[in-house]
Design a protein around this motif. Structure first.
Motif, PDB file in Angstrom:
ATOM      1  N   ASP A 235       0.766  -1.177   0.045  1.00 49.18           N
ATOM      2  CA  ASP A 235      -0.137  -0.020  -0.043  1.00 49.18           C
ATOM      3  C   ASP A 235       1.057   1.340   0.062  1.00 49.18           C
ATOM      4  OD1 ASP A 235      -2.132  -1.799   0.046  1.00 49.18           O
ATOM      5  OD2 ASP A 235      -2.644  -1.307   2.131  1.00 49.18           O
ATOM      6  N   TRP A 236       2.004   1.083   0.869  1.00 52.85           N
ATOM      7  CA  TRP A 236       2.930   2.195   0.883  1.00 52.85           C
ATOM      8  C   TRP A 236       3.472   2.615  -0.442  1.00 52.85           C
ATOM      9  CZ3 TRP A 236       8.119   2.194   0.053  1.00 52.85           C
ATOM     10  CH2 TRP A 236       8.639   3.284   0.163  1.00 52.85           C
ATOM     11  N   LEU A 237       4.125   1.381  -1.024  1.00 49.77           N
ATOM     12  CA  LEU A 237       4.628   1.642  -2.419  1.00 49.77           C
ATOM     13  C   LEU A 237       4.058   1.793  -3.449  1.00 49.77           C
ATOM     14  CD1 LEU A 237       7.467   0.840  -3.626  1.00 49.77           C
ATOM     15  CD2 LEU A 237       6.582  -1.758  -4.068  1.00 49.77           C
ATOM     16  N   ARG A 238       2.884   1.874  -3.447  1.00 51.75           N
ATOM     17  CA  ARG A 238       1.922   2.392  -4.429  1.00 51.75           C
ATOM     18  C   ARG A 238       1.757   4.149  -4.275  1.00 51.75           C
ATOM     19  NH1 ARG A 238      -1.824  -1.735  -2.939  1.00 51.75           N
ATOM     20  NH2 ARG A 238      -1.214  -3.725  -4.040  1.00 51.75           N
ATOM     21  N   GLU A 239       1.905   4.372  -3.319  1.00 49.82           N
ATOM     22  CA  GLU A 239       1.721   6.012  -2.986  1.00 49.82           C
ATOM     23  C   GLU A 239       3.264   6.729  -3.027  1.00 49.82           C
ATOM     24  OE1 GLU A 239       0.111   6.959   0.667  1.00 49.82           O
ATOM     25  OE2 GLU A 239      -1.998   5.911  -0.121  1.00 49.82           O
ATOM     26  N   GLN A 240       4.326   5.856  -3.069  1.00 49.17           N
ATOM     27  CA  GLN A 240       5.862   6.599  -2.965  1.00 49.17           C
ATOM     28  C   GLN A 240       5.851   7.107  -4.231  1.00 49.17           C
ATOM     29  OE1 GLN A 240       7.830   7.554  -0.804  1.00 49.17           O
ATOM     30  NE2 GLN A 240       9.733   7.537  -2.088  1.00 49.17           N
ATOM     31  N   SER A 241       6.438   8.419  -4.324  1.00 49.24           N
ATOM     32  CA  SER A 241       6.744   9.011  -5.601  1.00 49.24           C
ATOM     33  C   SER A 241       5.485   9.062  -6.398  1.00 49.24           C
ATOM     34  CB  SER A 241       7.978   8.429  -6.157  1.00 49.24           C
ATOM     35  OG  SER A 241       9.237   8.713  -5.338  1.00 49.24           O
ATOM     36  N   THR A 242       4.364   9.330  -5.897  1.00 48.17           N
ATOM     37  CA  THR A 242       3.180   9.282  -6.642  1.00 48.17           C
ATOM     38  C   THR A 242       3.185   8.001  -7.544  1.00 48.17           C
ATOM     39  OG1 THR A 242       3.995  10.799  -8.466  1.00 48.17           O
ATOM     40  CG2 THR A 242       2.700  11.853  -6.727  1.00 48.17           C
ATOM     41  N   GLY A 243       3.402   6.932  -6.978  1.00 46.85           N
ATOM     42  CA  GLY A 243       3.184   5.693  -7.865  1.00 46.85           C
ATOM     43  C   GLY A 243       4.427   5.345  -8.758  1.00 46.85           C
ATOM     44  N   SER A 244       5.289   6.165  -9.039  1.00 49.55           N
ATOM     45  CA  SER A 244       6.323   5.901 -10.034  1.00 49.55           C
ATOM     46  C   SER A 244       7.047   4.907  -9.681  1.00 49.55           C
ATOM     47  CB  SER A 244       6.917   7.248 -10.408  1.00 49.55           C
ATOM     48  OG  SER A 244       7.639   7.902  -9.251  1.00 49.55           O
ATOM     49  N   THR A 245       7.668   4.917  -8.235  1.00 48.09           N
ATOM     50  CA  THR A 245       8.278   3.884  -7.801  1.00 48.09           C
ATOM     51  C   THR A 245       7.754   2.444  -8.073  1.00 48.09           C
ATOM     52  OG1 THR A 245       9.224   5.314  -5.896  1.00 48.09           O
ATOM     53  CG2 THR A 245       9.417   2.995  -5.577  1.00 48.09           C
ATOM     54  N   HIS A 246       6.566   2.351  -7.711  1.00 46.29           N
ATOM     55  CA  HIS A 246       5.971   1.020  -8.131  1.00 46.29           C
ATOM     56  C   HIS A 246       6.117   0.454  -9.498  1.00 46.29           C
ATOM     57  CE1 HIS A 246       2.348  -1.759  -8.168  1.00 46.29           C
ATOM     58  NE2 HIS A 246       2.776  -2.180  -7.022  1.00 46.29           N
ATOM     59  N   GLU A 247       5.707   1.590 -10.189  1.00 48.86           N
ATOM     60  CA  GLU A 247       5.644   1.218 -11.792  1.00 48.86           C
ATOM     61  C   GLU A 247       7.136   1.060 -12.042  1.00 48.86           C
ATOM     62  OE1 GLU A 247       4.748   3.940 -15.741  1.00 48.86           O
ATOM     63  OE2 GLU A 247       3.403   4.215 -13.913  1.00 48.86           O
ATOM     64  N   GLU A 248       8.350   1.675 -11.882  1.00 44.25           N
ATOM     65  CA  GLU A 248       9.659   1.688 -12.319  1.00 44.25           C
ATOM     66  C   GLU A 248       9.914   0.158 -11.780  1.00 44.25           C
ATOM     67  OE1 GLU A 248      13.963   3.571 -11.703  1.00 44.25           O
ATOM     68  OE2 GLU A 248      12.133   4.793 -11.237  1.00 44.25           O
ATOM     69  N   LEU A 249       9.574  -0.331 -10.565  1.00 41.43           N
ATOM     70  CA  LEU A 249      10.013  -1.709  -9.869  1.00 41.43           C
ATOM     71  C   LEU A 249       9.305  -2.834 -10.946  1.00 41.43           C
ATOM     72  CD1 LEU A 249       9.758  -1.069  -6.257  1.00 41.43           C
ATOM     73  CD2 LEU A 249      11.667  -1.772  -7.505  1.00 41.43           C
ATOM     74  N   GLY A 250       8.305  -2.535 -11.204  1.00 38.78           N
ATOM     75  CA  GLY A 250       7.729  -3.563 -12.154  1.00 38.78           C
ATOM     76  C   GLY A 250       8.234  -3.685 -13.545  1.00 38.78           C
ATOM     77  N   GLU A 251       8.547  -2.288 -13.999  1.00 34.23           N
ATOM     78  CA  GLU A 251       9.290  -2.546 -15.304  1.00 34.23           C
ATOM     79  C   GLU A 251      10.761  -3.194 -15.180  1.00 34.23           C
ATOM     80  OE1 GLU A 251       9.060   1.625 -16.893  1.00 34.23           O
ATOM     81  OE2 GLU A 251       7.022   1.598 -17.115  1.00 34.23           O
ATOM     82  N   ALA A 252      11.319  -2.843 -14.200  1.00 35.64           N
ATOM     83  CA  ALA A 252      12.764  -2.933 -13.769  1.00 35.64           C
ATOM     84  C   ALA A 252      12.528  -4.698 -13.687  1.00 35.64           C
ATOM     85  CB  ALA A 252      13.383  -2.406 -12.792  1.00 35.64           C
ATOM     86  N   LEU A 253      11.854  -5.216 -12.907  1.00 37.02           N
ATOM     87  CA  LEU A 253      11.623  -6.501 -12.764  1.00 37.02           C
ATOM     88  C   LEU A 253      11.354  -7.476 -14.136  1.00 37.02           C
ATOM     89  CD1 LEU A 253      11.708  -9.075 -10.716  1.00 37.02           C
ATOM     90  CD2 LEU A 253       9.211  -8.718 -10.542  1.00 37.02           C
ATOM     91  N   HIS A 254      10.585  -6.758 -14.801  1.00 38.42           N
ATOM     92  CA  HIS A 254      10.362  -7.401 -16.226  1.00 38.42           C
ATOM     93  C   HIS A 254      11.687  -7.363 -16.994  1.00 38.42           C
ATOM     94  CE1 HIS A 254       8.721  -7.481 -20.359  1.00 38.42           C
ATOM     95  NE2 HIS A 254       7.868  -8.542 -19.858  1.00 38.42           N
ATOM     96  N   ASP A 255      12.427  -6.203 -17.018  1.00 38.10           N
ATOM     97  CA  ASP A 255      13.436  -6.349 -18.070  1.00 38.10           C
ATOM     98  C   ASP A 255      14.590  -7.552 -17.458  1.00 38.10           C
ATOM     99  OD1 ASP A 255      12.454  -4.286 -19.297  1.00 38.10           O
ATOM    100  OD2 ASP A 255      13.721  -2.640 -18.352  1.00 38.10           O
ATOM    101  N   LEU A 256      14.781  -7.477 -15.962  1.00 35.12           N
ATOM    102  CA  LEU A 256      15.755  -8.473 -15.535  1.00 35.12           C
ATOM    103  C   LEU A 256      15.286  -9.782 -15.717  1.00 35.12           C
ATOM    104  CD1 LEU A 256      17.956  -8.989 -13.250  1.00 35.12           C
ATOM    105  CD2 LEU A 256      16.121  -8.916 -11.486  1.00 35.12           C
ATOM    106  N   ILE A 257      14.054 -10.325 -15.692  1.00 37.47           N
ATOM    107  CA  ILE A 257      13.665 -11.521 -16.042  1.00 37.47           C
ATOM    108  C   ILE A 257      14.045 -11.866 -17.627  1.00 37.47           C
ATOM    109  CG2 ILE A 257      11.611 -13.127 -16.546  1.00 37.47           C
ATOM    110  CD1 ILE A 257      10.219 -11.576 -14.060  1.00 37.47           C
ATOM    111  N   ALA A 258      13.828 -10.827 -18.368  1.00 34.91           N
ATOM    112  CA  ALA A 258      13.946 -11.149 -19.937  1.00 34.91           C
ATOM    113  C   ALA A 258      15.568 -11.405 -19.990  1.00 34.91           C
ATOM    114  CB  ALA A 258      13.323 -10.131 -20.632  1.00 34.91           C
ATOM    115  N   LYS A 259      16.185 -10.566 -19.242  1.00 33.00           N
ATOM    116  CA  LYS A 259      17.755 -10.568 -19.359  1.00 33.00           C
ATOM    117  C   LYS A 259      18.352 -12.064 -19.040  1.00 33.00           C
ATOM    118  CE  LYS A 259      21.245  -8.165 -21.405  1.00 33.00           C
ATOM    119  NZ  LYS A 259      21.527  -7.765 -22.545  1.00 33.00           N
ATOM    120  N   VAL A 260      17.843 -12.032 -17.896  1.00 35.31           N
ATOM    121  CA  VAL A 260      18.422 -13.563 -17.265  1.00 35.31           C
ATOM    122  C   VAL A 260      17.937 -14.859 -18.040  1.00 35.31           C
ATOM    123  CG1 VAL A 260      17.714 -15.293 -15.328  1.00 35.31           C
ATOM    124  CG2 VAL A 260      18.247 -12.812 -14.632  1.00 35.31           C
TER     125      VAL A 260
END
Length: 126
Positions: free
Chosen positions: A14-39
């Motif tokens: 819940d806190w993570l969705r609000e941090q930096s107006t949601g951009s942290t949550h979104e960036e983490l999701g995209e980064a995890l997606h990129d990481l999985i593809a590269k692995v």
């Protein structure tokens, strides 16, 4: 401890969705997606790190300043190495300067009846 005195802890998500107006949550999701593809592409490990720093506002200890930092370490493909030799001037060269050169050597043409692509000997009419 009774239920009335137990603290109510807010879920982290819940806190993570609000941090930096949601951009942290979104960036983490995209980064995890990129990481999985590269692995999957490299077959190597990578990592995704979220660092949260909490401090107080200079003039008001009741106000907390929460900062986050996302660090993505993507695995990379191995790079091929090349072999070189240093010449007498310290420059890199593919030729071993210690190796003798045979200037009188020449290429000998294939004899008649030899297939140049396969090296197969065919019958030669005499």
């Amino acid at each position: 401890m009774s239920k009335e005195t137990e603290p109510v802890i807010r879920p982290f998500a819940d806190w993570l969705r609000e941090q930096s107006t949601g951009s942290t949550h979104e960036e983490l999701g995209e980064a995890l997606h990129d990481l999985i593809a590269k692995v999957q592409d490299t077959g190597k490990k990578g990592s995704l790190t979220l660092t949260i720093t909490v401090g107080t506002l200079k003039n008001d200890a009741a106000v907390l300043v929460v900062e986050d930092r996302i660090k993505l370490k993507l695995p990379e493909h191995d790079r091929k190495a090349s072999l070189f030799y240093p010449d007498k001037h310290g420059n890199l060269t593919r030729r071993d300067p210690r190796q003798l050169e045979f200037e009188s050597l020449r290429e000998v043409p294939a004899p008649e009846g030899v297939d140049l692509e396969t090296g197969e000997i065919r019958e030669v009419a005499e």
